[in-house]
Enzyme design. Structure first.
Site, PDB file in Angstrom:
ATOM      1  N   SER A   1       0.750  -1.262  -0.212  1.00  0.00           N
ATOM      2  CA  SER A   1      -0.105  -0.032  -0.002  1.00  0.00           C
ATOM      3  C   SER A   1       0.907   1.235   0.054  1.00  0.00           C
ATOM      4  CB  SER A   1      -1.040  -0.045   1.128  1.00  0.00           C
ATOM      5  OG  SER A   1      -1.790   0.980   1.229  1.00  0.00           O
TER       6      SER A   1
ATOM      7  N   HIS B   1      -4.013  -0.359  -4.469  1.00  0.00           N
ATOM      8  CA  HIS B   1      -5.580  -0.415  -4.177  1.00  0.00           C
ATOM      9  C   HIS B   1      -6.005   0.059  -5.570  1.00  0.00           C
ATOM     10  CE1 HIS B   1      -5.212  -0.917   0.232  1.00  0.00           C
ATOM     11  NE2 HIS B   1      -4.479  -0.146   0.304  1.00  0.00           N
TER      12      HIS B   1
ATOM     13  N   GLU C   1      -5.608  -4.853  -5.064  1.00  0.00           N
ATOM     14  CA  GLU C   1      -5.160  -5.614  -3.648  1.00  0.00           C
ATOM     15  C   GLU C   1      -4.696  -7.097  -3.855  1.00  0.00           C
ATOM     16  OE1 GLU C   1      -8.660  -4.606  -1.230  1.00  0.00           O
ATOM     17  OE2 GLU C   1      -8.208  -2.634  -1.119  1.00  0.00           O
TER      18      GLU C   1
END
Length: 273
Positions: free
Chosen positions: A136, A178, A205
């Protein structure tokens, strides 16, 4: 410490951006592969939870790595720039086989680590063979040009993205995470309109790009990677668009790759398997 000189360094370690929300328990394929590349269960892993404001983030990953079988995994509690110059933290990085940067807010990484001895040590050790993974926010921070924030949507506009300096492990790519889940194509296209020499990596993801020396990559995980290649861009209206106006980009290539897919940066060639 110029990252552009590291592309052809055969000794460089893997750069492994992960799109976030990786499977940690049922089928931790990405983390297992990271550990394998680091040398297996005898590897030493440094965990950097700086991006997260949650105190449990670092210990959670430490427990996870130990559950997988790693005996030497330690959290480096780097909260301030002073922490990022701590000799004990640097000593651990210098003897580690891998560094793992957690998710959170990538601006916490750039403002805390940027220009510090920790950032220099990670770049130097990666150039010498240490593998660096980030999930992330940790993924977004890896390249020279970091996506610091932006707006959702598929159409590029001048104000769709905010860019900031990243760690500088590579300048071949700009990375977003994401990706499909948060509709981030427009902000990646905007970032590439400003920097059309780079290739965009949009990570879903539970999906990772294992970028080997030479900057070729392999897809690992359950989702897909969107690769945006502007090398044949023939027209862009970014220079005349006003804030909020849509931007035309002509000649951009887009590839969708799933597990096993590969991309060769030198030839700009995508292969499904």
């Amino acid at each position: 410490m110029c990252p552009s000189g590291e592309r052809n360094n055969k000794n460089r370690g893997y750069i492994i951006p992960i799109g976030g929300a990786e499977d940690k328990f049922h089928n931790p394929e990405i983390l297992d592969r990271f550990i394998t590349e680091c040398g297996g269960k005898t590897a030493r892993i440094a965990i950097i939870p700086t991006a997260s404001e949650l105190a449990e983030t670092g210990p959670t990953y430490e427990k996870l790595f130990r559950k997988i079988g790693i005996k030497h995994a330690a959290v480096l509690p780097i909260v301030t720039r002073k922490d990022a110059n701590d000799p004990e933290h640097l000593a651990y990085i210098n003897k580690s086989d891998g560094v793992f940067m957690t998710g959170g807010n990538q601006l916490r990484l750039s403002t805390t680590l940027g220009g510090t001895e920790t950032a220099i040590a990670i770049r130097r050790r990666n150039a010498a063979g240490m593998h660096v993974a980030g999930t992330s926010a940790g993924a977004a921070f890896m390249p020279e040009h970091m996506i610091a924030g932006g707006r959702e949507g598929s159409t590029p506009t001048p104000n769709k993205v905010t860019l900031a300096p990243g760690l500088g492990l590579t300048n071949s790519f700009i990375i977003d995470q994401h990706f499909r889940q948060r509709d981030r194509l427009g902000r990646l296209l905007t970032a590439l309109a400003y920097n059309p020499f780079a290739v965009g990596i949009g990570l879903d993801e539970d999906t990772a790009a294992f970028i080997r020396p030479g900057d070729d990559l392999e897809v690992v995980g359950s989702g897909g990677i969107t690769l945006v290649d502007p090398s044949e861009l023939s027209y862009s209206s970014m220079d005349r668009a006003r804030e909020g106006e849509p931007v035309s980009l002509v000649g951009v290539k887009l590839h969708i790759l799933i597990a096993g897919g590969r991309f060769e940066i030198l030839t700009r060639t995508a292969k499904a398997e």
